[in-house]
Design a protein around this motif. Structure first.
Motif, PDB file in Angstrom:
ATOM      1  N   VAL A 208       1.184  -1.320  -0.333  1.00  0.00           N
ATOM      2  CA  VAL A 208       0.176  -0.305   0.121  1.00  0.00           C
ATOM      3  C   VAL A 208       1.096   1.214   0.037  1.00  0.00           C
ATOM      4  N   SER A 209       1.897   1.641   0.751  1.00  0.00           N
ATOM      5  CA  SER A 209       3.140   2.599   0.928  1.00  0.00           C
ATOM      6  C   SER A 209       3.357   2.785  -0.434  1.00  0.00           C
ATOM      7  N   THR A 210       3.648   1.495  -0.889  1.00  0.00           N
ATOM      8  CA  THR A 210       4.143   1.575  -2.210  1.00  0.00           C
ATOM      9  C   THR A 210       3.534   2.515  -3.361  1.00  0.00           C
ATOM     10  N   HIS A 211       2.019   1.402  -3.058  1.00  0.00           N
ATOM     11  CA  HIS A 211       1.403   1.927  -4.579  1.00  0.00           C
ATOM     12  C   HIS A 211       0.824   4.166  -4.011  1.00  0.00           C
ATOM     13  N   VAL A 212       0.718   3.798  -2.808  1.00  0.00           N
ATOM     14  CA  VAL A 212       0.582   5.470  -2.525  1.00  0.00           C
ATOM     15  C   VAL A 212       2.088   6.436  -2.796  1.00  0.00           C
ATOM     16  N   ARG A 213       2.900   5.945  -3.071  1.00  0.00           N
ATOM     17  CA  ARG A 213       4.346   6.849  -3.334  1.00  0.00           C
ATOM     18  C   ARG A 213       4.265   6.717  -4.841  1.00  0.00           C
ATOM     19  N   ALA A 214       3.703   5.981  -5.380  1.00  0.00           N
ATOM     20  CA  ALA A 214       4.213   5.514  -7.075  1.00  0.00           C
ATOM     21  C   ALA A 214       2.946   6.568  -7.897  1.00  0.00           C
ATOM     22  N   LEU A 215       1.628   6.621  -7.105  1.00  0.00           N
ATOM     23  CA  LEU A 215       0.809   7.701  -7.220  1.00  0.00           C
ATOM     24  C   LEU A 215       1.422   9.075  -7.117  1.00  0.00           C
ATOM     25  N   GLU A 216       2.538   9.457  -6.085  1.00  0.00           N
ATOM     26  CA  GLU A 216       2.538  10.704  -5.429  1.00  0.00           C
ATOM     27  C   GLU A 216       3.739  11.249  -6.819  1.00  0.00           C
ATOM     28  N   HIS A 217       4.414  10.575  -6.780  1.00  0.00           N
ATOM     29  CA  HIS A 217       5.095  10.164  -8.292  1.00  0.00           C
ATOM     30  C   HIS A 217       4.424  10.614  -9.220  1.00  0.00           C
ATOM     31  N   TYR A 218       3.396   9.692  -9.645  1.00  0.00           N
ATOM     32  CA  TYR A 218       2.713  10.586 -11.503  1.00  0.00           C
ATOM     33  C   TYR A 218       2.350  11.370 -11.473  1.00  0.00           C
ATOM     34  N   ILE A 219       1.443  11.906 -10.363  1.00  0.00           N
ATOM     35  CA  ILE A 219       1.522  13.468 -10.269  1.00  0.00           C
ATOM     36  C   ILE A 219       2.391  14.157  -9.625  1.00  0.00           C
ATOM     37  N   GLY A 220       3.378  14.016  -9.514  1.00  0.00           N
ATOM     38  CA  GLY A 220       4.388  15.335  -8.701  1.00  0.00           C
ATOM     39  C   GLY A 220       3.665  15.918  -7.781  1.00  0.00           C
ATOM     40  N   ARG A 221       2.826  15.580  -6.746  1.00  0.00           N
ATOM     41  CA  ARG A 221       2.413  16.345  -6.125  1.00  0.00           C
ATOM     42  C   ARG A 221       2.366  15.092  -4.167  1.00  0.00           C
ATOM     43  N   GLN A 222       2.969  15.345  -3.029  1.00  0.00           N
ATOM     44  CA  GLN A 222       2.696  14.543  -2.076  1.00  0.00           C
ATOM     45  C   GLN A 222       1.133  14.623  -1.685  1.00  0.00           C
ATOM     46  N   LEU A 223       0.848  13.588  -1.262  1.00  0.00           N
ATOM     47  CA  LEU A 223      -0.821  13.373  -0.907  1.00  0.00           C
ATOM     48  C   LEU A 223      -0.678  13.069   0.139  1.00  0.00           C
ATOM     49  N   PHE A 224       0.637  12.835   1.552  1.00  0.00           N
ATOM     50  CA  PHE A 224       0.354  12.639   2.561  1.00  0.00           C
ATOM     51  C   PHE A 224       1.227  13.455   2.833  1.00  0.00           C
ATOM     52  N   ILE A 225       1.331  13.706   4.322  1.00  0.00           N
ATOM     53  CA  ILE A 225       2.217  13.627   5.197  1.00  0.00           C
ATOM     54  C   ILE A 225       2.453  12.457   6.965  1.00  0.00           C
ATOM     55  N   ARG A 226       3.794  12.126   6.173  1.00  0.00           N
ATOM     56  CA  ARG A 226       3.914  10.930   7.020  1.00  0.00           C
ATOM     57  C   ARG A 226       4.773  11.229   8.024  1.00  0.00           C
ATOM     58  N   TYR A 227       4.291  11.251   9.253  1.00  0.00           N
ATOM     59  CA  TYR A 227       4.462  10.822  11.071  1.00  0.00           C
ATOM     60  C   TYR A 227       4.523   9.266  11.088  1.00  0.00           C
ATOM     61  N   PRO A 228       5.297   9.185  12.621  1.00  0.00           N
ATOM     62  CA  PRO A 228       5.815   8.174  12.802  1.00  0.00           C
ATOM     63  C   PRO A 228       4.534   6.949  13.002  1.00  0.00           C
ATOM     64  N   ARG A 229       3.731   7.359  13.555  1.00  0.00           N
ATOM     65  CA  ARG A 229       2.704   6.071  13.756  1.00  0.00           C
ATOM     66  C   ARG A 229       1.229   6.848  12.995  1.00  0.00           C
ATOM     67  N   SER A 230       1.667   8.068  12.169  1.00  0.00           N
ATOM     68  CA  SER A 230      -0.038   8.368  11.395  1.00  0.00           C
ATOM     69  C   SER A 230       0.369   8.539  10.317  1.00  0.00           C
ATOM     70  N   LEU A 231      -0.782   9.390   9.623  1.00  0.00           N
ATOM     71  CA  LEU A 231      -0.374   9.938   7.945  1.00  0.00           C
ATOM     72  C   LEU A 231      -1.406  11.696   8.466  1.00  0.00           C
ATOM     73  N   LYS A 232      -1.749  11.985   7.229  1.00  0.00           N
ATOM     74  CA  LYS A 232      -2.276  13.409   6.811  1.00  0.00           C
ATOM     75  C   LYS A 232      -2.483  13.986   6.129  1.00  0.00           C
ATOM     76  N   LEU A 233      -3.365  13.924   5.712  1.00  0.00           N
ATOM     77  CA  LEU A 233      -3.784  14.371   4.238  1.00  0.00           C
ATOM     78  C   LEU A 233      -2.757  15.853   3.611  1.00  0.00           C
ATOM     79  N   THR A 234      -1.995  15.956   3.027  1.00  0.00           N
ATOM     80  CA  THR A 234      -1.874  17.057   2.499  1.00  0.00           C
ATOM     81  C   THR A 234      -3.177  18.362   2.398  1.00  0.00           C
ATOM     82  N   GLU A 235      -2.760  19.818   0.961  1.00  0.00           N
ATOM     83  CA  GLU A 235      -3.631  20.143   0.913  1.00  0.00           C
ATOM     84  C   GLU A 235      -4.084  19.919  -0.198  1.00  0.00           C
TER      85      GLU A 235
END
Length: 297
Positions: free
Chosen positions: A36-63
């Motif tokens: 799942v993490s790899t899928h999301v990173r690949a999608l971020e690479h595809y659109i050229g923008r970060q989708l999540f802010i990654r914390y040690p134990r949680s996630l937060k959506l970027t704008e």
């Protein structure tokens, strides 16, 4: 044009955004957390923008992630609905009717509810669409909206639609009431993406110069435009077939009596693979109700 991202990237992002957790998304989708993490990173690479802010134990959506999510959910919902419709259409007494969401909500829902009372032996799957090319592959009957110069082959028009100019009743009252067509220039106009020419047709009919107007709202959906107008947000130019329910309930009124022909219309086509007499019964019902409604003032 580069190809679209794989669907599993989209589903991994949507599930992770819903749970704000790659681990929970992985359990839901049957993947590993790493996948799942790899899928999301690949999608971020595809659109050229970060989708999540990654914390040690949680996630937060970027704008960007928050802006991207609603459109993807809408697309995934339609894919799921299409799949359900395909499964349902395999049953002999089921007819799948595909129709743009705006007309499905404002007219076809009532039409099909009345049909079921008359023909309870026939099951109806009413599939509201956003992208017509997907719906045409699953439906026994397809209603599409097209410009007059792009009419589908072998299609039957539901009616010859008209354009109407509408506003909330409150805009016809008080010291700033709309009294002449030139008063239109003092209030907001509500535009629907892809249907801006409606305003050109209506203003030409009223003798108002669009170049003199610089205020407006816009949306990608006719129903949202109608709701905005009903809330008093301004004037809307739209097809009478979509606005009829609002006009009947007194939520919207015509400030000026002008109804030029609509350059866009609704057309019905029946799949060559549809279920013969069963689908034909539904088709004739829809066309009959359309003729009745077109004859009403």
């Amino acid at each position: 044009m580069k190809p679209p991202p794989p669907l599993n990237y989209i589903r991994s992002f949507e599930s992770s955004a819903r749970h704000l957790s790659f681990t929970t998304a992985a359990k839901e989708l049957g993947y590993t957390q790493a996948a799942v993490s790899t899928h999301v990173r690949a999608l971020e690479h595809y659109i050229g923008r970060q989708l999540f802010i990654r914390y040690p134990r949680s996630l937060k959506l970027t704008e960007m992630g928050e802006a991207f999510l609603p459109t993807l959910r809408q697309a995934l919902d339609q894919i799921d609905q299409a799949t359900e419709a395909i499964v349902a259409s395999s049953r002999n007494r089921t007819v799948v009717v595909s129709c743009p969401m705006s007309l499905a909500e404002n007219w076809l829902a009532g039409c099909m509810a009345a049909f079921r009372k008359k023909h309870p032996e026939i099951e109806i799957v009413l599939h509201g669409t956003i992208w017509e090319d997907l719906s045409e592959q699953i439906a026994d009957i397809t209603i599409s909206t097209r410009r007059f110069d792009d009419r589908p082959p072998s299609a039957t028009p539901l009616w010859n639609d008209e354009l109407v100019l509408l506003c909330a009743p409150g805009l016809l009252e008080g010291g700033h009431a709309l009294k002449t067509p030139q008063d239109m220039l003092k209030v907001d106009w509500i535009f629907v993406h892809g249907r801006q020419e409606y305003w050109q047709v209506v203003t030409d009919a009223l003798g108002v110069d669009m170049e003199d107007h610089d205020k407006g709202l816009s949306t990608n959906a006719s129903n949202i435009a109608l709701e905005l107008a009903a809330m008093g947000a301004g004037l809307v130019a739209t097809q009478r077939s979509l606005a009829h329910a609002y006009m009947r309930r007194g939520l919207l009124v015509e400030p000026f009596p002008v109804r030029p022909p609509s350059p866009w219309n609704y057309y019905l086509t029946e799949s060559q693979l549809s279920k013969g007499n069963i689908a034909r019964t539904v088709r004739e019902w829809i066309l009959s109700r359309a003729r009745e409604d077109a004859a009403r003032p």
